[in-house]
Design a protein around this motif. Structure first.
Motif, mmCIF file in Angstrom:
data_model
loop_
_atom_site.group_PDB
_atom_site.id
_atom_site.type_symbol
_atom_site.label_atom_id
_atom_site.label_comp_id
_atom_site.label_asym_id
_atom_site.label_seq_id
_atom_site.Cartn_x
_atom_site.Cartn_y
_atom_site.Cartn_z
ATOM 1 N N GLU A 35 1.154 -1.109 0.228
ATOM 2 C CA GLU A 35 0.105 -0.177 0.098
ATOM 3 C C GLU A 35 0.817 0.969 0.188
ATOM 4 O O GLU A 35 1.991 0.937 0.559
ATOM 5 C CB GLU A 35 -0.935 0.209 1.533
ATOM 6 C CG GLU A 35 -2.044 -0.859 1.479
ATOM 7 C CD GLU A 35 -2.651 -0.518 -0.208
ATOM 8 O OE1 GLU A 35 -2.983 0.417 -0.620
ATOM 9 O OE2 GLU A 35 -3.592 -1.889 -0.373
ATOM 10 N N GLY A 36 -0.234 2.501 -0.366
ATOM 11 C CA GLY A 36 0.857 3.868 -0.908
ATOM 12 C C GLY A 36 0.122 4.341 0.252
ATOM 13 O O GLY A 36 -0.890 3.682 1.087
ATOM 14 N N ARG A 37 0.550 6.108 0.708
ATOM 15 C CA ARG A 37 -0.391 6.588 1.509
ATOM 16 C C ARG A 37 -1.495 7.248 0.466
ATOM 17 O O ARG A 37 -2.394 7.570 0.879
ATOM 18 C CB ARG A 37 0.526 7.881 1.507
ATOM 19 C CG ARG A 37 1.063 9.647 1.921
ATOM 20 C CD ARG A 37 0.918 9.795 2.711
ATOM 21 N NE ARG A 37 2.651 10.251 2.049
ATOM 22 C CZ ARG A 37 3.845 10.240 1.266
ATOM 23 N NH1 ARG A 37 4.129 9.645 2.716
ATOM 24 N NH2 ARG A 37 4.084 10.574 0.195
ATOM 25 N N ASP A 38 -1.376 7.415 -0.793
ATOM 26 C CA ASP A 38 -3.434 8.112 -1.497
ATOM 27 C C ASP A 38 -3.404 6.436 -2.411
ATOM 28 O O ASP A 38 -2.320 5.853 -3.189
ATOM 29 C CB ASP A 38 -2.163 9.022 -2.195
ATOM 30 C CG ASP A 38 -3.977 9.625 -2.576
ATOM 31 O OD1 ASP A 38 -4.941 9.264 -2.553
ATOM 32 O OD2 ASP A 38 -3.403 10.277 -3.548
ATOM 33 N N ALA A 39 -4.287 5.628 -1.301
ATOM 34 C CA ALA A 39 -4.885 5.084 -1.559
ATOM 35 C C ALA A 39 -5.823 5.496 -3.309
ATOM 36 O O ALA A 39 -5.799 4.451 -4.326
ATOM 37 C CB ALA A 39 -5.896 4.172 -0.566
ATOM 38 N N ALA A 40 -6.181 6.204 -4.029
ATOM 39 C CA ALA A 40 -7.132 6.973 -4.808
ATOM 40 C C ALA A 40 -6.346 6.483 -5.996
ATOM 41 O O ALA A 40 -6.698 6.723 -7.089
ATOM 42 C CB ALA A 40 -7.122 8.277 -4.438
ATOM 43 N N GLN A 41 -4.938 6.830 -5.591
ATOM 44 C CA GLN A 41 -3.815 6.881 -6.957
ATOM 45 C C GLN A 41 -3.649 5.561 -7.907
ATOM 46 O O GLN A 41 -3.844 4.800 -6.791
ATOM 47 C CB GLN A 41 -2.522 7.393 -6.438
ATOM 48 C CG GLN A 41 -2.438 9.172 -6.453
ATOM 49 C CD GLN A 41 -1.183 9.714 -5.993
ATOM 50 O OE1 GLN A 41 -0.469 9.328 -7.341
ATOM 51 N NE2 GLN A 41 -0.820 9.772 -5.339
ATOM 52 N N PRO A 42 -3.984 5.486 -9.251
ATOM 53 C CA PRO A 42 -3.798 4.117 -9.445
ATOM 54 C C PRO A 42 -2.079 3.547 -8.774
ATOM 55 O O PRO A 42 -0.665 4.324 -8.719
ATOM 56 C CB PRO A 42 -3.560 4.429 -10.885
ATOM 57 C CG PRO A 42 -3.679 6.086 -10.639
ATOM 58 C CD PRO A 42 -3.522 6.189 -9.854
ATOM 59 N N PRO A 43 -1.871 2.367 -8.497
ATOM 60 C CA PRO A 43 -0.627 1.713 -8.534
ATOM 61 C C PRO A 43 0.735 1.552 -9.502
ATOM 62 O O PRO A 43 0.307 1.633 -11.024
ATOM 63 C CB PRO A 43 -1.040 0.435 -8.405
ATOM 64 C CG PRO A 43 -2.156 -0.048 -8.336
ATOM 65 C CD PRO A 43 -2.549 1.562 -9.020
ATOM 66 N N LEU A 44 1.548 1.313 -8.768
ATOM 67 C CA LEU A 44 2.276 1.244 -10.100
ATOM 68 C C LEU A 44 2.914 -0.462 -10.558
ATOM 69 O O LEU A 44 2.703 -1.127 -9.387
ATOM 70 C CB LEU A 44 4.557 1.797 -9.978
ATOM 71 C CG LEU A 44 5.722 0.773 -10.115
ATOM 72 C CD1 LEU A 44 5.300 1.563 -12.165
ATOM 73 C CD2 LEU A 44 6.662 2.078 -9.108
ATOM 74 N N LEU A 45 3.155 -0.948 -11.482
ATOM 75 C CA LEU A 45 2.944 -2.178 -11.254
ATOM 76 C C LEU A 45 4.305 -2.302 -12.116
ATOM 77 O O LEU A 45 5.324 -1.870 -12.672
ATOM 78 C CB LEU A 45 1.854 -3.035 -12.340
ATOM 79 C CG LEU A 45 1.829 -3.888 -12.781
ATOM 80 C CD1 LEU A 45 1.076 -4.434 -11.559
ATOM 81 C CD2 LEU A 45 0.954 -4.002 -14.344
ATOM 82 N N ILE A 46 5.530 -3.692 -11.425
ATOM 83 C CA ILE A 46 6.223 -4.139 -11.391
ATOM 84 C C ILE A 46 6.076 -5.774 -11.674
ATOM 85 O O ILE A 46 5.421 -6.203 -10.931
ATOM 86 C CB ILE A 46 7.284 -3.407 -10.731
ATOM 87 C CG1 ILE A 46 7.456 -4.042 -8.873
ATOM 88 C CG2 ILE A 46 7.898 -2.505 -10.956
ATOM 89 C CD1 ILE A 46 7.956 -3.606 -8.569
ATOM 90 N N GLY A 47 6.848 -6.691 -12.209
ATOM 91 C CA GLY A 47 6.628 -7.821 -12.411
ATOM 92 C C GLY A 47 6.967 -8.135 -13.525
ATOM 93 O O GLY A 47 7.485 -7.366 -14.861
ATOM 94 N N SER A 48 6.916 -9.789 -13.856
ATOM 95 C CA SER A 48 6.842 -10.668 -15.024
ATOM 96 C C SER A 48 5.717 -11.663 -14.968
ATOM 97 O O SER A 48 4.835 -11.738 -15.165
ATOM 98 C CB SER A 48 8.253 -10.512 -15.314
ATOM 99 O OG SER A 48 8.616 -11.301 -16.693
ATOM 100 N N HIS A 49 6.675 -12.855 -15.456
ATOM 101 C CA HIS A 49 5.674 -14.475 -16.030
ATOM 102 C C HIS A 49 5.794 -15.690 -14.948
ATOM 103 O O HIS A 49 7.487 -15.209 -13.773
ATOM 104 C CB HIS A 49 5.852 -14.877 -16.309
ATOM 105 C CG HIS A 49 6.552 -14.579 -17.327
ATOM 106 N ND1 HIS A 49 7.357 -16.333 -17.926
ATOM 107 C CD2 HIS A 49 7.487 -14.261 -17.860
ATOM 108 C CE1 HIS A 49 8.300 -15.629 -18.081
ATOM 109 N NE2 HIS A 49 8.553 -15.235 -18.768
ATOM 110 N N LEU A 50 5.565 -15.804 -14.541
ATOM 111 C CA LEU A 50 6.430 -17.422 -13.723
ATOM 112 C C LEU A 50 6.390 -18.742 -14.164
ATOM 113 O O LEU A 50 7.749 -19.336 -13.950
ATOM 114 C CB LEU A 50 6.077 -17.440 -12.204
ATOM 115 C CG LEU A 50 5.874 -17.626 -11.021
ATOM 116 C CD1 LEU A 50 4.710 -17.243 -10.097
ATOM 117 C CD2 LEU A 50 7.625 -16.590 -10.397
#
Length: 413
Positions: A70-85
């Motif tokens: 979680e971030g400070r402002d839940a209303a803001q769209p999140p940053l997405l990071i990752g790939s696949h397994l």
């Protein structure tokens, strides 16, 4: 910040080793194909580790797995990071998994330092990037970006003749603690760390590639239909030989396309003959053509050349040619704001980098349609990938994760 977040090298390297044990092959690789029992085991391990750290875990209807810090402002769209397994049947330990586990290490580093970020950061493990067990590849990112609908694949069958709908349901049900949500939700940006799958970074001794785009891809299926006949009794003038036509067409496109354009890629990856008897001239021969180029016009010209050569070969050998376009993905250019953040992270850490175009398509290509995206490449030994011999050094694993952490801090602030 209360503390400066930092990657924990020992934890990250152990994590890579732990996940490599799921679906491990005798030759040191991984067989963890999409929606298989091994894939579900990897998802289970990642979810358990996330829940143990107090992160939120959820999945969508395409079985994309998300872990949220979680971030400070839940209303803001999140940053997405990752790939696949998921992996190829005889895949390596790093393709996909390294990006997902490095992204999870970013969340752990933030939690270790008790860092408060402005917007949430979510780690994603996309479903079926590889496309080895179910076709097409990048199913999860296509569903997430709206490029395709999960309903379109329900009747698809795997290479081991299992229904997609059944395996998808089994995968979703295997994580009952992860709420199922509709596919696709707003994000601020997406960053994917991945092995290069080529020799450039290692050859130039550069630890980080900043991926500015992905070359376009077209897949053709070519079929020559002739006339099956006896191999020993049919003279040349009576033959309608689709194998001869196929061989002539393949030779012409192999000799004429890549040698004249260093940026072009052309591969005949699969060929089949019917009836497939040693003493029968085939009645039908089919093969696939994978064409790639970073320029859309050049890629279209390659496709036209393949058509022309196949039609000419069919005419020469008295056959009919049918050519079908199976995949058509235009070149993708990543967001300069995200590539600039990667460059800034490298500069701040004193890590050398270079811009480059990806020769393979990745989940980021599809996510880029709905949010600014880019990729970080780390070198792999001899450029070998989709192979059990795939290898990334510990140093490059940690360096990539450190750059990803720096980018995440920038983009989530």
């Amino acid at each position: 910040m209360k503390n400066e977040p930092a990657v924990n090298p020992d934890r990250l390297l152990q994590s890579v080793s732990d996940f490599a044990a799921i679906g491990a092959t005798p030759a040191g690789g991984v067989n963890r194909q999409a929606l298989s029992a091994e894939d579900r085991a990897a998802r289970r391990l990642l979810a358990e580790r996330a829940l143990a750290r107090g992160f939120t875990v959820f999945q969508d209807e395409a079985a994309n797995l998300f872990i949220r810090h979680e971030g400070r402002d839940a209303a803001q769209p999140p940053l997405l990071i990752g790939s696949h397994l998921d992996s190829q049947p005889t895949g390596g330990r790093f393709d996909g998994a390294l990006g997902t586990l490095s992204a999870f290490e970013v969340l752990e580093a933030l939690a270790d330092a008790d860092v408060e970020i402005e917007r949430a950061i979510e780690v994603v493990a996309f479903t079926n990037e590889e496309g080895s067990r179910f076709s097409p590849g990048c199913m999860g990112s296509m569903a997430f970006s709206g490029a395709a609908n999960v309903a379109d694949w329900q009747a698809a069958r795997s290479t081991d003749d299992v229904l997609f709908a059944d395996e998808l349901r089994a995968t979703l049900d295997a994580l009952p603690e992860a709420e199922i949500r509709p596919a696709g939700h707003p994000i601020s940006a997406f960053v994917e760390l991945h092995i290069e799958q080529g020799p450039v970074l290692e050859r130039e001794n550069v630890p980080i590639g900043i991926v500015t785009g992905v070359q376009g891809t077209k897949w053709l299926e070519v079929a020559f239909s002739g006339e099956a006949a006896h191999a020993g009794t049919t003279p040349l003038e009576f033959r309608k030989d689709p194998m001869a036509a196929a061989a002539a067409a393949i030779a012409r496109i192999q000799d004429g396309i890549m040698p004249s354009d260093p940026a072009a890629r052309l591969t005949v990856g699969r060929i089949s003959a019917e009836p497939g008897s040693v003493n029968v001239i085939p009645g039908r021969v089919s093969f696939t053509v994978d064409m790639r180029h970073p320029d859309a016009e050049a890629l279209a010209a390659i496709e036209r050349r393949v058509h022309e050569e196949c039609l000419a070969a069919a005419k020469r050998w008295g056959c009919e040619a049918a050519i079908a376009l199976r995949v058509d993905m235009p070149p993708g250019r990543f967001a300069t704001a995200v590539t600039a953040a990667i460059a800034e992270s490298c500069a701040a850490l004193g890590i050398a980098s270079r811009p480059m175009v990806s020769g393979a398509f990745h989940d980021a290509l599809f996510v880029n349609r709905v949010a600014p995206s880019a990729m970080i490449f780390v070198p792999c030994r001899n450029g070998v990938s989709h192979n059990e011999a795939e290898f990334v050094s510990d140093e490059h694993i940690v360096t990539g994760a450190r750059v990803l952490l720096g980018v995440a801090l920038q983009l989530a602030s």
